[in-house]
Each structure stands twice: as structure tokens, then as C-alpha cells.
Motif scaffolding. Structure first.
Motif, PDB file in Angstrom:
ATOM      1  N   GLY A   1       0.800  -1.216   0.000  1.00 61.12           N
ATOM      2  CA  GLY A   1       0.000   0.000   0.000  1.00 61.12           C
ATOM      3  C   GLY A   1       0.833   1.266   0.000  1.00 61.12           C
ATOM      4  O   GLY A   1       0.325   2.350   0.245  1.00 61.12           O
ATOM      5  N   ARG A   2       2.141   1.138  -0.269  1.00 62.45           N
ATOM      6  CA  ARG A   2       3.004   2.325  -0.244  1.00 62.45           C
ATOM      7  C   ARG A   2       3.375   2.769  -1.655  1.00 62.45           C
ATOM      8  O   ARG A   2       3.324   1.987  -2.591  1.00 62.45           O
ATOM      9  CB  ARG A   2       4.301   2.010   0.506  1.00 62.45           C
ATOM     10  CG  ARG A   2       4.058   1.808   1.974  1.00 62.45           C
ATOM     11  CD  ARG A   2       5.351   1.575   2.715  1.00 62.45           C
ATOM     12  NE  ARG A   2       5.121   0.612   3.781  1.00 62.45           N
ATOM     13  CZ  ARG A   2       6.069  -0.089   4.367  1.00 62.45           C
ATOM     14  NH1 ARG A   2       7.319   0.041   3.998  1.00 62.45           N
ATOM     15  NH2 ARG A   2       5.764  -0.925   5.322  1.00 62.45           N
ATOM     16  N   MET A   3       3.815   4.021  -1.737  1.00 63.25           N
ATOM     17  CA  MET A   3       4.267   4.540  -3.020  1.00 63.25           C
ATOM     18  C   MET A   3       5.628   3.944  -3.337  1.00 63.25           C
ATOM     19  O   MET A   3       6.527   3.936  -2.487  1.00 63.25           O
ATOM     20  CB  MET A   3       4.360   6.065  -2.952  1.00 63.25           C
ATOM     21  CG  MET A   3       4.761   6.724  -4.252  1.00 63.25           C
ATOM     22  SD  MET A   3       4.741   8.527  -4.101  1.00 63.25           S
ATOM     23  CE  MET A   3       5.373   9.004  -5.720  1.00 63.25           C
ATOM     24  N   LEU A   4       5.782   3.434  -4.559  1.00 57.77           N
ATOM     25  CA  LEU A   4       7.027   2.761  -4.929  1.00 57.77           C
ATOM     26  C   LEU A   4       8.091   3.729  -5.441  1.00 57.77           C
ATOM     27  O   LEU A   4       9.271   3.431  -5.373  1.00 57.77           O
ATOM     28  CB  LEU A   4       6.751   1.723  -6.023  1.00 57.77           C
ATOM     29  CG  LEU A   4       6.092   0.433  -5.549  1.00 57.77           C
ATOM     30  CD1 LEU A   4       5.686  -0.411  -6.755  1.00 57.77           C
ATOM     31  CD2 LEU A   4       7.042  -0.351  -4.661  1.00 57.77           C
ATOM     32  N   ASN A   5       7.669   4.847  -5.988  1.00 61.23           N
ATOM     33  CA  ASN A   5       8.660   5.733  -6.626  1.00 61.23           C
ATOM     34  C   ASN A   5       8.702   7.102  -5.941  1.00 61.23           C
ATOM     35  O   ASN A   5       8.625   8.127  -6.597  1.00 61.23           O
ATOM     36  CB  ASN A   5       8.373   5.875  -8.124  1.00 61.23           C
ATOM     37  CG  ASN A   5       6.957   6.345  -8.423  1.00 61.23           C
ATOM     38  OD1 ASN A   5       6.079   6.257  -7.571  1.00 61.23           O
ATOM     39  ND2 ASN A   5       6.747   6.856  -9.624  1.00 61.23           N
ATOM     40  N   ALA A   6       8.816   7.069  -4.610  1.00 62.87           N
ATOM     41  CA  ALA A   6       8.800   8.325  -3.859  1.00 62.87           C
ATOM     42  C   ALA A   6      10.193   8.957  -3.799  1.00 62.87           C
ATOM     43  O   ALA A   6      10.731   9.224  -2.727  1.00 62.87           O
ATOM     44  CB  ALA A   6       8.247   8.091  -2.460  1.00 62.87           C
ATOM     45  N   ASP A   7      10.787   9.173  -4.956  1.00 66.55           N
ATOM     46  CA  ASP A   7      12.023   9.943  -5.008  1.00 66.55           C
ATOM     47  C   ASP A   7      12.122  10.561  -6.399  1.00 66.55           C
ATOM     48  O   ASP A   7      11.228  10.365  -7.219  1.00 66.55           O
ATOM     49  CB  ASP A   7      13.246   9.078  -4.673  1.00 66.55           C
ATOM     50  CG  ASP A   7      13.432   7.933  -5.664  1.00 66.55           C
ATOM     51  OD1 ASP A   7      13.098   8.116  -6.865  1.00 66.55           O
ATOM     52  OD2 ASP A   7      13.899   6.872  -5.252  1.00 66.55           O
ATOM     53  N   MET A   8      13.174  11.323  -6.656  1.00 65.94           N
ATOM     54  CA  MET A   8      13.212  12.035  -7.936  1.00 65.94           C
ATOM     55  C   MET A   8      13.983  11.275  -9.003  1.00 65.94           C
ATOM     56  O   MET A   8      14.206  11.774 -10.095  1.00 65.94           O
ATOM     57  CB  MET A   8      13.769  13.441  -7.734  1.00 65.94           C
ATOM     58  CG  MET A   8      12.790  14.274  -6.914  1.00 65.94           C
ATOM     59  SD  MET A   8      13.373  15.908  -6.528  1.00 65.94           S
ATOM     60  CE  MET A   8      13.076  16.755  -8.075  1.00 65.94           C
ATOM     61  N   GLU A   9      14.377  10.061  -8.675  1.00 70.42           N
ATOM     62  CA  GLU A   9      14.986   9.223  -9.700  1.00 70.42           C
ATOM     63  C   GLU A   9      13.880   8.451 -10.424  1.00 70.42           C
ATOM     64  O   GLU A   9      13.850   8.371 -11.644  1.00 70.42           O
ATOM     65  CB  GLU A   9      15.982   8.255  -9.061  1.00 70.42           C
ATOM     66  CG  GLU A   9      16.737   7.457 -10.098  1.00 70.42           C
ATOM     67  CD  GLU A   9      17.818   6.588  -9.484  1.00 70.42           C
ATOM     68  OE1 GLU A   9      17.959   6.583  -8.246  1.00 70.42           O
ATOM     69  OE2 GLU A   9      18.505   5.893 -10.254  1.00 70.42           O
ATOM     70  N   PHE A  10      12.964   7.907  -9.651  1.00 66.67           N
ATOM     71  CA  PHE A  10      11.919   7.067 -10.243  1.00 66.67           C
ATOM     72  C   PHE A  10      10.595   7.807 -10.400  1.00 66.67           C
ATOM     73  O   PHE A  10       9.734   7.363 -11.138  1.00 66.67           O
ATOM     74  CB  PHE A  10      11.752   5.777  -9.441  1.00 66.67           C
ATOM     75  CG  PHE A  10      12.980   4.914  -9.520  1.00 66.67           C
ATOM     76  CD1 PHE A  10      13.287   4.257 -10.703  1.00 66.67           C
ATOM     77  CD2 PHE A  10      13.854   4.816  -8.455  1.00 66.67           C
ATOM     78  CE1 PHE A  10      14.433   3.486 -10.809  1.00 66.67           C
ATOM     79  CE2 PHE A  10      15.012   4.057  -8.556  1.00 66.67           C
ATOM     80  CZ  PHE A  10      15.307   3.386  -9.730  1.00 66.67           C
ATOM     81  N   TYR A  11      10.411   8.897  -9.669  1.00 69.32           N
ATOM     82  CA  TYR A  11       9.339   9.816 -10.036  1.00 69.32           C
ATOM     83  C   TYR A  11      10.013  10.842 -10.925  1.00 69.32           C
ATOM     84  O   TYR A  11      10.607  11.811 -10.448  1.00 69.32           O
ATOM     85  CB  TYR A  11       8.676  10.492  -8.829  1.00 69.32           C
ATOM     86  CG  TYR A  11       7.438  11.248  -9.291  1.00 69.32           C
ATOM     87  CD1 TYR A  11       6.211  10.619  -9.294  1.00 69.32           C
ATOM     88  CD2 TYR A  11       7.530  12.528  -9.805  1.00 69.32           C
ATOM     89  CE1 TYR A  11       5.089  11.265  -9.797  1.00 69.32           C
ATOM     90  CE2 TYR A  11       6.422  13.177 -10.307  1.00 69.32           C
ATOM     91  CZ  TYR A  11       5.204  12.541 -10.298  1.00 69.32           C
ATOM     92  OH  TYR A  11       4.095  13.177 -10.818  1.00 69.32           O
TER      93      TYR A  11
END
Ligand code: FES
Ligand code: FES
Lengths: 212, 792
Positions: B705-715
Motif C-alpha cells: 500500500g506504499r508509493m514505490l517511486n517516492a524519489d526524484m529518480e523514479f518519479y
């Protein structure tokens, strides 16, 4: 974590002195070894067959040369250059955005080379020339690169701007007449959310023309 | 009667010209101070313990170990045992300590126990038959709708239609009013039918809105010459402001709070903090010089902002700073709702649109959210629409540049573009053929040829899939959009001092849109001065209140209040100076740094000399703009703009990579104050648009249930490399200028998704229906396209 394990396994030399050195400390040793001028009371350990000083985990005194001035601070060895600049020295031009080498907002020059200040330990930056965006102005006059950013409206909210300005400075020092490829390569480590890229391109072109 | 009207073209010295942004020098030199840069004496650092689960109940909180850590100065339980958590990353316990590292240590030492509950983070198409019709509205539903900025009339009609599951007390209503809930909603709640038996019933994740229809849709479809069907959509994306959300709070004395906050609405923050802190709003001072982006996500103090004030209180008033970490910023501090739809559209042989049918769904997190305004811009004569809102655990939605419009544009303009392809029509002709179905046909008719010229539509457009060389397919696509943009309420004080200096105080904020510049241009234009001669004081609740910067309401608001104040001040100055020039005040004009007699420039005195006649006290005037048009005499702002955008793309059919190769925008926004700021705003919107069209998506892990791409590399955000040549044309002059000032932040952010998606469909010959247009989706669409062809 994967990498930590690998580096520990690979370093067979690290044997006897391991007592009291955690994996985390080991990582610090491997990065700070030899680069650090000796300051008060570091612990000496054997690593890679050499005696190296270990600082911390408590606070240790450090000295920095920022924008031509000398600063002293007492910081834990784990503090990044970015946090040292911003929170201890109150030099806040470099911004903290991703804090892990993804956006370029924290770009500063370390011995004239552009680095992400969020990914350099403060303790490693000692003895090097640290230049932040604040140093580019001379006698109250904007640096030609800064003027080019103003003329091309290359900032909106402006939070990414100091990082871009410093990265541009490093690029133009290296390629005074940058090709489109140089531009894309050297500025690809900086991100802007407001969408100022068109202005930034114009600014670089202007600054290059004027021989900034 | 003072002449507040905007000056005509001949009498404008700065308005409408390209004036450089007044705060650029501060920004390029690192002098601009943001909330993140604020360092107060003795400041503590705040951190938040956040829920690891997407849906759970807090069962116990033990802070005893954390309290014993040296350097920990305050702990505040934000959600007490018994609270239900609806998304991963939600706030549970706040801590303040002498430095960040100690605060983090304290967070790790706190023991929170949770009871996990089932979660849903998917926004996939609701299963057939899933969901319940809307029942009576609960207190939570109402709160969610308000938080998600569901339009006032929609809330009222839902209350009227379904009633409430609770009886609101007068006290509830009073509190709601204080929180800014409009009276009309409160009245509807007061007179609503109450169904207490519905309270506490476990709700389905799927909530169906009543289906809407108009005209004889079935007949229209059966008689149409062409019918096109498709699935289109845009996922949840985040705001990803470069400066994360956060604040620094300190108690000046036990009754007075001083807050630095990263916000889009300085004047509105005190009122929102007063209630939870139980002090009058007047005792809260809020300050902000610069803000590193908001895009609709920074209007409230948020739980973490309230927490800084409470922590500071517990720490004896010491300043407490808490700025969100990047992963948290992406997880909890802003998401644009998703929208998907199965759309069926039909037209006559000549391209006349006759029918629209859609079954749409999407999520705005726990609140579910409403149906985007579809069909967008084009009022199809017959329509049938169904919408299911998915209430899930991805985190709360926030307004994102032009709320709901970019999604509506993708759903509508993609479907219409596919219909044009079915008819073998150039979409340029198809959209224009139906332009009378829009509300601004004349604006679009002027904009279309300009945009076509800028991108070279005639040369670039080929029927679908027919401009391929090697593995590079090229195509062009277009979209259009609309927005309101009327000015908000705004107040300011303007002073002309005897030494010739001019200052303006206004509780507004510049979120990077050029608000400072806009105010300075309006004032300097009227006084015959330069923008550098105007000293601005903004971003503080000590100044007269001005609206929040959302919905493109700021330019209209601040320019109108400034104009009124400056005209009054100028007229007062004319009255003081007239005797010295042997003239009537009405005969004077302010031009080029002097006050002079109209038609007789030789009779003139310098600005400085004129101001020396003011006497000891400065001339101070107050300017006000009301958000209600009728209350402004004359009204200097307006509403309702149109824009057209066209994109050219190159798609690598082997790798599936889409490159935007050129993009153009033609936009109207009434009277433009600063052409340069306007162009930059549109450029920025195009760039943000390319970013969300090609890269952005908040990806959730169904298991945790968590966000998988919570950074600026994958977002991923678009970088310099992803941005092609951009061309912006602003509509100005007759037919536009006399409308008054209209905001511009939202409209150009609407069309990029649709225009780029249409360009990709034109290049490939198949539709990639769902944004972002990533290589995997492009390749899948190509495969499907070729297998369909093979099977045909
Ligand atoms: S803050 Fe250092 S790269 Fe983003
Ligand atoms: S100007 Fe706002 S992030 Fe670049």
C-alpha cells in the motif's frame, strides 16, 4: 545495503581492529581515509593495511574554506556539506530538495568542480575550496551568468535556480563555447519543476556569447 | 469619480510590455530567502513518525524511550490511539530536537502499535456491478469533499439529493463556517434530510454518481455516420514542489505565534491555524518571502504545520522547523486525482459531433473525488455519462494546476481525435467544424490558424501512421482548453512619501508567477515611474489581506487592488501639485518621472519635486478588489479564456521512446500586465505538461500500500534534454485587452497531455490511451495494433 555487504566481504584486511567498528563506521573509514587533515583526537584503526584516523561518532571540530572565507564548526562526521553550509554556516543559496543526488538544487563548486553538496560529507570538504552561488556576485554586480538568467527570465519560483547557476558556471569554465551536447550533458543533473528550461537555454547561450 | 479603468494602449508605459521579473536578481544570486532557509535563534528541528500502513488503526503509542534521549525537547502525538489511518505516511507522532539526527533517533525510539486493516491502492476499472449508489452523506464524506475542493454547487446538490447521515449541531455549523465552509453549503446541511441509520455503515470503495443524460443518445449513435470507441486516462501524479512543504513556528509570548510557512496563501493561514491552536487568528503572524513552488498543493497549514506550533509550545516557545523529506513530500503532500473513461463518440459524415457516452472512474484518494468536466469544451448535443469514484488509500488529492481540466482534456480530445481519424478528417478541420459547440468559438477561431502556422500543421500533418521513415514515426496533435481566472479579493495600502519613494503593502505572495512584478508594473505605469522605484512589502499577515494564489486568481486580484490604490494616490498628488503648475489637477499627467500638464510637456516638474509638496505625512491610499464582480466599480478583471496547443512528436517504434520535437501554445488572458511573465508562465506549463505526458505517475504497491517511486529518480520530471523548441503566442490587442486582467497559471497546463497523446496517435496510427506515454505502453499499443491488422 547490498553494496555495504559486498565491500565488507571484499576487504579481508579489516580483521583485528574490527572490534568496535560497525559496518557503518567502516564505510566512513573507506571514504574518509587519508583525505582528512588530522583534527583533535581521532581514533586510529587498521584499514586496508594502513593506520587511518576515525572521527566521531560524536561531534568533531572542522574548518571550511567557503567563498574565500574560513569557517569553523563542530559537527558529527555524518553531516553533509549541504547541511553544514545551510544549518551551521547559514549559507543557504544551495537548496536541499532530494537530498540524494537526483536533482542538482544543492550544486556547489568543490575546487572549481560542480558537486552535489547533499552527497559530499562536510568532513571531506575540508581543505578544499568551496564556492556557492553567493560568491558569484562581485562588488554588488551580478556575474554575467546571473545577468543572463535575469535577462532570459530563467527562474520562476527560483528554488532550482542557484543550482543551475552554479552548474552553468562550472560548465562554462570547462567549455567556454558550449555545444548543444555540452549543454545537455553538463546540465542534465539539474531539474526544475516550474519549467524554466527554455529560459536557461537562452541564458547559457547569452553567457557563452559574452565570454562569461 | 477617479478614473480606475485600465489605460488604453497609447497611455500604457509599462503595462503589456516585457518587463524583467523584479525578484530575479535575488533568485539568481542565492539571496532570496525561502521558508526552508529560515534559521531562527535556538531553533529546534521537527520530524514526524508516519504510518507504515495504508489503512490501519493506531492501537498504542509509547514515547517514553524517546523522551529520555538527550536533546529531545518536545513530543506531540498527532493521531492518538483509536485513530484510523487512511494512507501510508500519514502523521502519527511529531518530535522536536536540537538537530535533525537527534529527532530521527527519537522517531526510531517511539513504539507505535497498529491494527492493520485491508487497503486498496489501485484505481483500475471498477469491477462490473461494483459499488453502491451514493447514500446519505456522512460527516467524513463532507469533510473529504471540502478537502478535495469539490465544487460548491455539486456538494449542495448531493446533500439535497441524498441527505445526511448525521444531524449537524449549530456548533458544528459555526465551526465549519469559521473554517471557511461557504454559507450555501451550511444552509443545505441545516435543511437536509437526516438518515441516522446510515451512519457507521462500512462503505464500499466504489461510489457511483447518478448517471446523467441529455437528448436521445441511442438514436444519435444509430443514425451517425461514424462511431469511435476507446479507453483514455491520466493516472495520479504528484506536485513534487522543489521546496517541500513545511514551516517554522515560534511563540513570541504565550498568546502570540510567529510562523514562517511555505504557502500559496499567506493571508489564509492564520485563520486555519487559529482553531486547532485555540487562539485568535489575529494573534498569529505568518510570513513568507519566497516559495519554491506550490502548483495547488500549498493552501493549508497541514497537520505538520500545526505540529510545529504545538511542539514549539511544549518547548517553551522555541522555534521549531519541520520541512518534509522528499519521499514524504511525494507520498503525502499532493496528488492530482486520476481519471479514466471508456468513451464512445459519434459524428455525421461532415464531422458534426452528435453524441457522447462515457463510463468514467478515477480516484482522489480517501475522498474519492468527482467526475471531471467531460465532454470537455465541446457540448455534444446528446450525452450519457456515468462516473464511479474510487475511495482508496493512496493519500489525499490536492488541487493541481487547473484541477480536473487536464484529465478532462485527455478523455475528451483523445476521443474526438480518434473520431476524426475514423472520418478520415484532419483533426484541425474536425475541431473547427465543431467549434460552435464551445463557449469561446471566436477566440478559438482566431487562435487555430496562428498555432497551425507556428507549428507548420499543413506541412506536418499526414493521415495517421503515414509519416514513418525507418523506425521513426512522426506526428502532430492538438488540443484546446478553457479556464475562468477572475481576480480574487485583494487589499493593499499604497504610500507616496515626501522623499519621492513609493511603497505598497499587500498580504499576497509570489509563487514564481511574477506577482511582485505585476504589482510593480501596475503602480509604476500609473505614476510614470520605473518598476525599481516601487518598494514592495508582501508575504505577511501584517499587511492587508489578499487571496490565495490558486485558480489563476492572483493577477486579476492584485492588479485591480493596486490600480485603485495607485490612481487615488496619484490624483491626491496631482491635487497637491496643481497650483505649482498653474493647472487643474485633471489637466495633469504622470509620465517619464515627472508630473506635467497634458498637451504641454514644457509645464512639468520632476517626480521628486512634486512629492516634496506632499507635506510631512505621506499620501496613503487603500485599494480593494472584490471577488464578486458586481461589487467592483468599475470591474477591472474578468473570467473565461481560451487556448489552443499543438505538439509534434517523433516516436521510435523499436524502443517505444516518445520525443516531443516542438510544441506551440496560443493563449488569451485578457489584458496582459507583463508580456514576459505571461510567456514564461505558458512555457512553464508546456514543460510541466511534457513532463506529465511522458514520465509522471505515482506508482503504488498493491501489497504494502506504499508509493514505490517516492524519489526524484523514479518519479521522473522532464529535464533540459526532454524539452524541444517551444513557441508561445499571446493574444493581445483589440478584443482581448479591453476585457480586463485574467489569470494565466492554469489554462496552458491543461492541453499538453491531450495534444501530445494525439500527436503520438497520429505518428503511430494507434492510440496509446493512458498517460504517461512510456515506452512499454507505446510498444504494447503497437503490438496490439499490428495483431489487430493481422487478424483483420
Ligand atoms: S539536493 Fe542534492 S541533488 Fe538534490
Ligand atoms: S524555477 Fe521553480 S523549480 Fe525551477
Amino acid at each position: 545495503m547490498h553494496d555495504d555487504e559486498k565491500s565488507v566481504k571484499d576487504s579481508k584486511e579489516l580483521t583485528e581492529d574490527r572490534s568496535g567498528v560497525s559496518r557503518r563506521d567502516f564505510l566512513k573509514i573507506s571514504t574518509i581515509a587519508a583525505a582528512v587533515p588530522v583534527v583533535a583526537g581521532p581514533k586510529m584503526v587498521m584499514a586496508a593495511g594502513e593506520q587511518v584516523p576515525v572521527h566521531g561518532p560524536g561531534k568533531v571540530p572542522m574548518t571550511f574554506n567557503v567563498n574565500g572565507k574560513s569557517y569553523k564548526a563542530t559537527l558529527e562526521p555524518r553531516v553533509t556539506l549541504l547541511d553544514a553550509l545551510r544549518d551551521s554556516l547559514d549559507i543557504t543559496g544551495a537548496k536541499r530538495v532530494c537530498d540524494k543526488a537526483e536533482c542538482g538544487a544543492c550544486t556547489v563548486l568543490l575546487d572549481d568542480k560542480a558537486v552535489y553538496a547533499c552527497s559530499v560529507l562536510a568532513i571531506e570538504a575540508q581543505g578544499k575550496k568551496i564556492t556557492t552561488v553567493e560568491a558569484l556576485m562581485e562588488g554588488g554586480k551580478l556575474h554575467p551568468i546571473q545577468q543572463a538568467f535575469v535577462d532570459n527570465d530563467a527562474s520562476q519560483c527560483g528554488f532550482c535556480t542557484p543550482g543551475f547557476v552554479v552548474a552553468c558556471k562550472a560548465m562554462l569554465d570547462k567549455h567556454p563555447d558550449p555545444t548543444a551536447d555540452d549543454l545537455l550533458r553538463e546540465l542534465s543533473g539539474n531539474l526544475c519543476r516550474c519549467g524554466t528550461y527554455a529560459g536557461i537555454r537562452g541564458a547559457v547561450a547569452q553567457a557563452a556569447r559574452k565570454g562569461a | 469619480m477617479p478614473d480606475y479603468q485600465w489605460p488604453d494602449a497609447e497611455h500604457r508605459t509599462l503595462i503589456g510590455k516585457r518587463v524583467a521579473r523584479v525578484d530575479s536578481p535575488d533568485k539568481v544570486s542565492g539571496q532570496a530567502r525561502y521558508t526552508y532557509d529560515i534559521k531562527r535563534p535556538g531553533m529546534l528541528f521537527g520530524k514526524m513518525l508516519r504510518s507504515p500502513y495504508a489503512h490501519c488503526k493506531v492501537t498504542s503509542v509509547d514515547t517514553s524511550a524517546a523522551e529520555k534521549i538527550p536533546g529531545v525537547k518536545a513530543i506531540e502525538v498527532v493521531q492518538k490511539p483509536g485513530s484510523t489511518i487512511h494512507w501510508a505516511g500519514d502523521e502519527v507522532v511529531a518530535v522536536a530536537a536540537v538537530d535533525e539526527a537527534t529527532a530521527e533517533d527519537a522517531i526510531r525510539a517511539i513504539v507505535v502499535k497498529y491494527q492493520k486493516l485491508p487497503h486498496l491502492v489501485s484505481d483500475a476499472e471498477p469491477p462490473e456491478g461494483a459499488g453502491e449508489s451514493q447514500g446519505p452523506i456522512s460527516m467524513d464524506d463532507l469533510g473529504d469533499m471540502l478537502d478535495n475542493q469539490v465544487p460548491e454547487n455539486q456538494i449542495i446538490s448531493l446533500i439535497k439529493q441524498y441527505g445526511l447521515s448525521f444531524k449537524p449541531t449549530e456548533n458544528d455549523l459555526k465551526e465549519a463556517k469559521e473554517e471557511g465552509v461557504p454559507d450555501a453549503i451550511l444552509d443545505a446541511a441545516r435543511s437536509a434530510e437526516v438518515h441516522p441509520e446510515a451512519a457507521g455503515k462500512q462503505k464500499s470503495n466504489y461510489q457511483k454518481a447518478a448517471s446523467q443524460s441529455q437528448g436521445d443518445v441511442d438514436k444519435a449513435f444509430s443514425e451517425a455516420a461514424a462511431v469511435s470507441e476507446g479507453i483514455y486516462g491520466a493516472p495520479v501524479i504528484t506536485h513534487c514542489c522543489m521546496e517541500s512543504h513545511g514551516s517554522t513556528s515560534e511563540w513570541i509570548d504565550p498568546d502570540h505565534l510567529f510562523v514562517h510557512m511555505s504557502t500559496q496563501g499567506v493571508s489564509g493561514i492564520a485563520g486555519q491555524m487559529a482553531e486547532p491552536l485555540k487562539i485568535p487568528a489575529a494573534n498569529i503572524r505568518v510570513h513568507q518571502d519566497h516559495v519554491g513552488g506550490g502548483f495547488g498543493s500549498k493552501f493549508g497549514p497541514d497537520r505538520w504545520g500545526i505540529a510545529t506550533a504545538k511542539l514549539s509550545q511544549k518547548a517553551g516557545g522555541k522555534p521549531v522547523r519541520m520541512m518534509l523529506e522528499r519521499d514524504v513530500e511525494l507520498q503525502v503532500a499532493g496528488a492530482r486525482p486520476s481519471a479514466y473513461a471508456k468513451v464512445k463518440v459519434a459524428a455525421k459524415k461532415d464531422g458534426t459531433l452528435v453524441a457522447w457516452q462515457s463510463r468514467s472512474w478515477g480516484t482522489g484518494g480517501p475522498g474519492g473525488g468527482g467526475m471531471p468536466p467531460i465532454p470537455y469544451c465541446f457540448a455534444a448535443p446528446t450525452q450519457r455519462k456515468e462516473h464511479t469514484a474510487i475511495r482508496n488509500n493512496i493519500g489525499p488529492a490536492r488541487a493541481w494546476r487547473a484541477p480536473n481540466h487536464p484529465q478532462a482534456a485527455v478523455l475528451t480530445m483523445s476521443a474526438l481525435d480518434d473520431l476524426a481519424a475514423k472520418l478520415n478528417m484532419d483533426p484541425y478541420d474536425f475541431f473547427l467544424k465543431n467549434i460552435e459547440l464551445t463557449r469561446l468559438p471566436n477566440v478559438y477561431k482566431e487562435e487555430f490558424p496562428i498555432a497551425a502556422e507556428l507549428i507548420g500543421w499543413k506541412e506536418q500533418w499526414h493521415p495517421r501512421g503515414q509519416n514513418i521513415s525507418g523506425n521513426i514515426a512522426r506526428g502532430v496533435g492538438l488540443s484546446l482548453h478553457t479556464w475562468g481566472g477572475r481576480g480574487h479579493s485583494s487589499d493593499c495600502d499604497l504610500s507616496i512619501h515626501p522623499d519621492g519613494s513609493v511603497d505598497i503593502k499587500m498580504g499576497t505572495q509570489d509563487i514564481g508567477t511574477g506577482t511582485r512584478t505585476c504589482i510593480a508594473v501596475v503602480a509604476a505605469d500609473a505614476l510614470g515611474l520605473q518598476v525599481k522605484d516601487i518598494k514592495l512589502y508582501i508575504g505577511d499577515t501584517q499587511y492587508p489581506p489578499s487571496g490565495g494564489s490558486g485558480g489563476s486568481t492572483t493577477p486579476g486580484g492584485v492588479s485591480s487592488s493596486t490600480r485603485r490604490a495607485v490612481v487615488d494616490a496619484r490624483d491626491a498628488l496631482f491635487a497637491k501639485v496643481a497650483p505649482a503648475l498653474n493647472a487643474q489637477p485633471d489637466d495633469l499627467e504622470a509620465r517619464d518621472g515627472s508630473i506635467r500638464v497634458k498637451n504641454d510637456p514644457s509645464h512639468s516638474i520632476s517626480w521628486k519635486e512634486a512629492c516634496s509638496k506632499i507635506g510631512a505625512t505621506p499620501i496613503t491610499t487603500h485599494g480593494h478588489n472584490d471577488q464578486v464582480a458586481a461589487k467592483n466599480k468599475p470591474d477591472l478583471t474578468n473570467s473565461g479564456v481560451g487556448g489552443v496547443q499543438m505538439a509534434a512528436v517523433a516516436v521510435d517504434t523499436e524502443t517505444g521512446i516518445v520525443k516531443v520535437t516542438k510544441m506551440v501554445a496560443v493563449q488569451d488572458c485578457g489584458l496582459i500586465i507583463d508580456l514576459r511573465m505571461a510567456e514564461s508562465s505558458v512555457m512553464g506549463a508546456l514543460i510541466m505538461g511534457i513532463s506529465y505526458s511522458l514520465f509522471e505517475e505515482k506508482i503504488m504497491d498493491p501489497t504494502t500500500g506504499r508509493m514505490l517511486n517516492a524519489d526524484m529518480e523514479f518519479y521522473r520530471l522532464a529535464g533540459l534534454n526532454d524539452i524541444p523548441e517551444l513557441k508561445v503566442h499571446m493574444m493581445t490587442g483589440k478584443g482581448y485587452d479591453e476585457r480586463g486582467v485574467i489569470g494565466l497559471g492554469e489554462p496552458p497546463a491543461v492541453s499538453p497531455g491531450a495534444a501530445i497523446s494525439n500527436a503520438v496517435a497520429n505518428a503511430l496510427g494507434v492510440r496509446v490511451g493512458i498517460l504517461p506515454l512510456t515506452p512499454d505502453k507505446v510498444l504494447a499499443a503497437l503490438n496490439q495494433g499490428s495483431s489487430q491488422k493481422a487478424g483483420a
